[in-house]
Design a protein around this motif. Structure first.
Motif, PDB file in Angstrom:
ATOM      1  N   UNK A 126      79.662  52.909  80.829  1.00 50.25           N
ATOM      2  CA  UNK A 126      80.785  52.666  81.729  1.00 50.25           C
ATOM      3  C   UNK A 126      80.680  53.663  82.880  1.00 50.25           C
ATOM      4  N   UNK A 127      80.670  53.167  84.097  1.00 55.33           N
ATOM      5  CA  UNK A 127      80.615  54.012  85.290  1.00 55.33           C
ATOM      6  C   UNK A 127      81.978  53.982  85.966  1.00 55.33           C
ATOM      7  N   UNK A 128      82.585  55.153  86.109  1.00 53.15           N
ATOM      8  CA  UNK A 128      83.948  55.228  86.640  1.00 53.15           C
ATOM      9  C   UNK A 128      83.987  56.184  87.825  1.00 53.15           C
ATOM     10  N   UNK A 129      84.540  55.732  88.943  1.00 49.37           N
ATOM     11  CA  UNK A 129      84.580  56.546  90.157  1.00 49.37           C
ATOM     12  C   UNK A 129      85.672  57.610  90.125  1.00 49.37           C
ATOM     13  N   UNK A 130      86.625  57.488  89.215  1.00 51.16           N
ATOM     14  CA  UNK A 130      87.732  58.433  89.175  1.00 51.16           C
ATOM     15  C   UNK A 130      87.319  59.773  88.570  1.00 51.16           C
ATOM     16  N   UNK A 131      88.041  60.839  88.906  1.00 51.14           N
ATOM     17  CA  UNK A 131      87.706  62.160  88.361  1.00 51.14           C
ATOM     18  C   UNK A 131      88.046  62.319  86.891  1.00 51.14           C
ATOM     19  N   UNK A 148      83.448  56.316  73.596  1.00 49.16           N
ATOM     20  CA  UNK A 148      82.924  55.455  74.654  1.00 49.16           C
ATOM     21  C   UNK A 148      82.090  56.272  75.635  1.00 49.16           C
ATOM     22  N   UNK A 149      80.977  55.708  76.051  1.00 50.61           N
ATOM     23  CA  UNK A 149      80.074  56.388  76.988  1.00 50.61           C
ATOM     24  C   UNK A 149      80.556  56.121  78.411  1.00 50.61           C
ATOM     25  N   UNK A 150      81.485  56.959  78.867  1.00 50.80           N
ATOM     26  CA  UNK A 150      82.042  56.826  80.212  1.00 50.80           C
ATOM     27  C   UNK A 150      81.473  57.959  81.062  1.00 50.80           C
TER      28      UNK A 150
END
Length: 380
Positions: free
Chosen positions: A42-47, A102-104
């Motif tokens: 999972x790729x997340x732009x938030x900090x 989860x792999x975030x």
């Protein structure tokens, strides 16, 4: 080792499924991918965890949030009514990520998704490239606030802001505020601002509809059907909120008695000191607050050419009709907390079938497989 044209080595990681975004829809998809036999990230732009909830205005409390649905496999225990939504919901999301390991990866900003030359997709980001067999896009709408355009808008001498940047009511003390929009966000900010402002004016394109009946499953299905009909035709989706009536709560009833919930039709133009209606009526204003919603954040998918003639993406459930490797969750009819959960589950169910089918490529790749390939990372 190969290098890009500009001499920069770009690390490319192989994975079965990339999920972009870790809001409600993205986390739901990630949860169901855990037991699917497919490797994922999972790729997340938030900090930090929380999706768009971490950016909600500071005065939004759990008492005024219209319901948070549980993520799959983990109950959301209601916090205190006066707890900030921007604290309570992100804490729940963070606990969910930890419980299910989860792999975030964050903060990772995806800039583009492109077709690869081997039948896979290349997900380009500021932290390298992921080569994937399928994509679940869950980028939501928060990063794309919608600003309508009206004549004279650029001449306004006061302040204009969108609810995405709403700082809370104290910033409007003693000011004349025009609030534009007919959704829940508009009404909630109207009620808050009216407590401190010198004057408030509420304008909407259509007369608001308040609902005293329950927001039950039957009503929810009717709302979702309205949004789903558009995306099946390839039209840009209207938000779920835009076709949902406003709940007639005791708070709203009290505001109506005080004369706060007085709606006026949309003005015709904006002048330096206020707004003007077609009949010449003027309203002086220091601030225009645009509570006019958001649009789907899909710009990074532009290289895939998914948009149809209608300007939207033709969908069959969560699947993009033009490319079955790509699923959009939290888009159109699934852009609600309950719809997002179902969309994440449905997307993974279809991808398990697709990626296991003959001719779909490898049966699976080891999660985290890394190669160093010469993928251009910008002009060289």
């Amino acid at each position: 080792m190969r290098r890009a044209a500009c001499g920069v080595v770009v690390i490319v990681r192989d994975v079965d499924v990339v999920v972009i975004g870790a809001g409600q829809a993205g986390l739901s998809a990630a949860y169901h991918l855990r037991g699917s036999g497919l490797s994922s990230v999972v790729l997340d732009a938030n900090p930090g965890p929380g999706g768009a909830w971490q950016h909600r205005w500071p005065s939004l409390r759990m008492a005024t949030v219209h319901g948070i649905f549980d993520l799959p496999g983990m109950r959301f225990d209601p916090p205190a009514p006066d707890e900030r939504a921007a604290d309570a919901v992100p804490a729940y999301f963070a606990a969910f990520e930890r419980r299910f390991s989860l792999d975030v990866r964050r903060p990772v900003k995806v800039s583009a998704v492109r077709p690869g030359d081997d039948g896979r997709l290349l997900v380009e980001s500021d932290h390298g490239v992921w080569r994937t067999r399928a994509l679940v896009n869950a980028t939501g709408t928060w990063t794309r606030p919608f600003w309508p355009v009206y004549p004279g808008q650029e001449t306004f001498g006061g302040r204009q802001l969108h609810t995405a940047d709403y700082p809370g009511p104290d910033a409007f003390a003693g000011q004349r505020v025009v609030i534009v929009g007919g959704g829940t966000s508009a009404v909630q900010t109207l009620l808050e601002v009216a407590e401190v402002a010198a004057d408030t004016t509420w304008v909407t394109r259509r007369p608001p509809v308040f609902r005293e009946g329950p927001f039950d499953q039957e009503y929810g299905r009717a709302v979702i059907a309205k949004v789903e009909a558009r995306v099946k035709e390839g039209l840009p989706p209207r938000s779920v909120v835009s076709v949902t009536d406003l709940p007639w709560t005791p708070q709203y009833a009290a505001a109506a008695e005080r004369g706060v919930l007085v709606r006026r039709p949309m003005f015709e133009r904006i002048e330096p000191d206020g707004v003007v209606w077609a009949d010449g009526t003027r309203q002086a204003a220091d601030v225009i607050l645009w509570a006019t919603g958001w649009r789907a954040a899909l710009d990074h998918l532009a290289p895939l050419r998914l948009r149809g003639e209608g300007g939207g993406v033709v969908m069959d459930g969560t699947r993009v009709v033009a490319d079955p490797r790509i699923h959009l969750v939290g888009y159109g009819p699934s852009a609600s907390t309950v719809g997002a959960n179902r969309a994440g589950r449905a997307a993974v169910r279809e991808l398990r079938v697709l990626l296991a089918a003959p001719g779909s490529g490898d049966a699976g790749v080891a999660g985290g497989a890394v190669q160093e390939l010469g993928v251009a990372a910008g002009p060289g």
